[in-house]
Design a protein around this motif. Structure first.
Motif, PDB file in Angstrom:
ATOM      1  N   TYR A  97       0.823  -1.217   0.000  1.00 41.13           N
ATOM      2  CA  TYR A  97       0.000   0.000   0.000  1.00 41.13           C
ATOM      3  C   TYR A  97       0.855   1.264   0.000  1.00 41.13           C
ATOM      4  O   TYR A  97       0.351   2.343  -0.308  1.00 41.13           O
ATOM      5  CB  TYR A  97      -0.956  -0.022   1.181  1.00 41.13           C
ATOM      6  N   VAL A  98       2.130   1.134   0.352  1.00 40.28           N
ATOM      7  CA  VAL A  98       3.060   2.246   0.160  1.00 40.28           C
ATOM      8  C   VAL A  98       3.280   2.447  -1.328  1.00 40.28           C
ATOM      9  O   VAL A  98       3.266   3.576  -1.838  1.00 40.28           O
ATOM     10  CB  VAL A  98       4.404   1.965   0.864  1.00 40.28           C
ATOM     11  N   GLU A  99       3.480   1.342  -2.044  1.00 41.89           N
ATOM     12  CA  GLU A  99       3.724   1.404  -3.480  1.00 41.89           C
ATOM     13  C   GLU A  99       2.482   1.874  -4.237  1.00 41.89           C
ATOM     14  O   GLU A  99       2.581   2.638  -5.202  1.00 41.89           O
ATOM     15  CB  GLU A  99       4.157   0.032  -3.995  1.00 41.89           C
ATOM     16  N   LYS A 100       1.305   1.430  -3.795  1.00 39.06           N
ATOM     17  CA  LYS A 100       0.063   1.786  -4.483  1.00 39.06           C
ATOM     18  C   LYS A 100      -0.506   3.118  -4.008  1.00 39.06           C
ATOM     19  O   LYS A 100      -1.521   3.573  -4.535  1.00 39.06           O
ATOM     20  CB  LYS A 100      -0.978   0.681  -4.280  1.00 39.06           C
ATOM     21  N   GLU A 139       9.932  -2.683  -9.628  1.00 38.73           N
ATOM     22  CA  GLU A 139       9.729  -1.323  -9.133  1.00 38.73           C
ATOM     23  C   GLU A 139       9.695  -1.297  -7.603  1.00 38.73           C
ATOM     24  O   GLU A 139      10.193  -0.372  -6.963  1.00 38.73           O
ATOM     25  CB  GLU A 139       8.424  -0.764  -9.701  1.00 38.73           C
ATOM     26  N   GLY A 140       9.133  -2.356  -7.013  1.00 37.31           N
ATOM     27  CA  GLY A 140       9.007  -2.414  -5.561  1.00 37.31           C
ATOM     28  C   GLY A 140      10.325  -2.541  -4.832  1.00 37.31           C
ATOM     29  O   GLY A 140      10.378  -2.367  -3.607  1.00 37.31           O
ATOM     30  N   ASN A 141      11.409  -2.844  -5.545  1.00 36.60           N
ATOM     31  CA  ASN A 141      12.708  -2.985  -4.887  1.00 36.60           C
ATOM     32  C   ASN A 141      13.211  -1.680  -4.296  1.00 36.60           C
ATOM     33  O   ASN A 141      14.098  -1.684  -3.427  1.00 36.60           O
ATOM     34  CB  ASN A 141      13.746  -3.558  -5.856  1.00 36.60           C
ATOM     35  N   TYR A 163       5.506   5.855   5.169  1.00 36.53           N
ATOM     36  CA  TYR A 163       4.595   5.979   4.031  1.00 36.53           C
ATOM     37  C   TYR A 163       4.975   7.156   3.126  1.00 36.53           C
ATOM     38  O   TYR A 163       4.776   7.109   1.911  1.00 36.53           O
ATOM     39  CB  TYR A 163       3.159   6.166   4.523  1.00 36.53           C
ATOM     40  N   PHE A 164       5.552   8.196   3.724  1.00 34.73           N
ATOM     41  CA  PHE A 164       5.766   9.442   2.997  1.00 34.73           C
ATOM     42  C   PHE A 164       7.057   9.462   2.177  1.00 34.73           C
ATOM     43  O   PHE A 164       7.244  10.350   1.349  1.00 34.73           O
ATOM     44  CB  PHE A 164       5.756  10.613   3.981  1.00 34.73           C
ATOM     45  N   PHE A 165       7.955   8.470   2.395  1.00 37.43           N
ATOM     46  CA  PHE A 165       9.194   8.508   1.611  1.00 37.43           C
ATOM     47  C   PHE A 165       9.734   7.138   1.201  1.00 37.43           C
ATOM     48  O   PHE A 165      10.632   7.061   0.365  1.00 37.43           O
ATOM     49  CB  PHE A 165      10.291   9.263   2.379  1.00 37.43           C
ATOM     50  N   PHE A 166       9.182   6.064   1.721  1.00 39.75           N
ATOM     51  CA  PHE A 166       9.752   4.752   1.430  1.00 39.75           C
ATOM     52  C   PHE A 166       9.573   4.340  -0.024  1.00 39.75           C
ATOM     53  O   PHE A 166      10.311   3.493  -0.523  1.00 39.75           O
ATOM     54  CB  PHE A 166       9.136   3.693   2.359  1.00 39.75           C
TER      55      PHE A 166
END
Length: 386
Positions: free
Chosen positions: A163-166, A283-285, A193-196
């Motif tokens: 949900y960070v990625e989305k 992309e999630g890496n 959530y704001f920068f990861f």
């Protein structure tokens, strides 16, 4: 070495399944089935364990005292009295209602962890058995035996990373709140959530990694300097208390040069060298590279006292579970892949032996006869160095 045999055997079994999974990597059905077998083996091994390691010393007496009359449905009051978060307290109470047996409670906690780690690995890595090996070798063994509350919180969080990625804040913060109800350390996850999700410049990554290594190698007391800067109390009483706490032989163990340090140095350099390839693979890496950087900084910057360094770094150790899996794909030369796999194989066995070669780690299984609470307590009190 004898106490490590069951754990090393577990790694070897997962290793065999990892080879099988690799040989059938194009068959999704077999990949899923192998993953399920890994989850069942993991659940059996840790879910039916006896009084292994240390955490049961606190949780077993608490479980025995947990009752309808005592709790009176007020989990927050129980939390105040026992120091357990409300989610974990409620889980303990519900397990007590269903089956009044501590080992059933351990099984349910392990079942939750198994479902969470399987769901995470199934979505994130191609070779699930290798994922289980890396999980166990990097934080997972400790989570599965010594961190009952913290493990659930960490594994809830790693499943919230999607949900960070989305960019779905409600789902992310909802899962973080759930994790927080199991362990207060999950408060560290809220600002991520704001920068990861953002890609860190590889040169900024290298600079931060280098600073961490310098602090570690030169034993620069970062934490004590921050305390002195922000809490300049009259007479220095607070600084003196913190200094006493962090330099106590009982509470502080300065991190030193070791094989583990060389591995971290090696991993950090590899991630820098293959930064672009890792991001291009998935992309999630970006999220997991950021997690690894947080892991390195927590480990290095707080190395002046081992307990806090370990507690902070384990919150971000999940980066290893994915990045080491994907680093294998980054090597263009086949021999380099084989060398890296050989390094992984040797290192994880050495790491497991180092973590389990003590009498308090002696494995037994309640299904085949395990030592009683009193027997293990006697052994722990006699031989533990804690």
């Amino acid at each position: 070495m004898i106490y490590s045999i069951p754990y090393v055997a577990l790694l070897l079994l997962f290793g065999f399944l990892a080879v099988y999974s690799y040989n059938h990597r194009d068959d999704e059905a077999k990949r899923r089935n192998v993953g399920i077998w890994c989850a069942l083996i993991f659940l059996f091994f840790f879910g039916s364990r006896g009084f292994t390691c240390d955490d049961w010393i606190n949780y077993y007496p608490a479980f025995q005292k947990c009752s309808f009359e005592y709790v009176n449905f007020n989990v927050f009051e129980y939390n105040i009295k026992w120091g357990f978060e409300p989610g974990f307290t409620l889980l303990m109470y519900l397990c007590k209602i269903v089956v009044d047996d501590y080992h059933f409670f351990v099984f349910i906690c392990t079942l939750i962890n198994t479902l969470l780690i399987f769901n995470f690995l199934y979505k994130r890595v191609e070779n699930i058995p290798l994922g289980f090996i890396l999980f166990l070798s990097f934080g997972g063994y400790e989570m599965s035996t010594n961190l009952m509350r913290n493990s659930i919180a960490i594994l809830i969080f790693v499943n919230a990373l999607i949900y960070v990625e989305k960019r779905k804040p409600l789902q992310y913060f909802g899962l973080c709140l759930l994790a927080l109800s199991f362990h207060l350390s999950a408060i560290m996850y809220f600002p991520l959530y704001f920068f990861f999700h953002k890609q860190c410049n590889k040169w900024v990554y290298l600079a931060l990694f280098a600073v961490g290594n310098i602090v570690f190698l030169l034993h620069i007391p970062i934490f004590l300097k921050l305390v002195s800067l922000f809490f300049d109390d009259v007479g220095g009483a607070l600084q003196m208390k913190v200094y006493t706490y962090t330099t106590s032989s009982d509470l502080a163990e300065m991190k030193t040069l070791s094989i583990g340090y060389l591995e971290r140095l090696f991993t950090g350099i590899l991630v820098f060298c293959y930064y672009g390839k890792l991001v291009d693979l998935k992309e999630g890496n970006k999220v997991f590279i950021n997690a690894l950087l947080c892991y390195f900084l927590a480990f290095f910057l707080f190395s002046e006292f081992g307990e806090i360094s370990d507690r902070l770094s384990i919150l971000f150790v999940f980066g290893y579970w994915v990045i080491w899996n994907d680093l294998i794909k980054c090597f263009f030369i086949e021999n380099n892949k084989k060398l890296f796999l050989a390094f992984i194989s040797i290192y994880v066995v050495m790491k497991m032996v180092g973590s389990t070669n003590m009498i308090t780690s002696e494995y037994d299984n309640v299904l085949f006869g395990a030592k009683s609470y009193e027997e293990r307590l006697y052994i722990h009190n006699r031989y533990s160095v804690e």
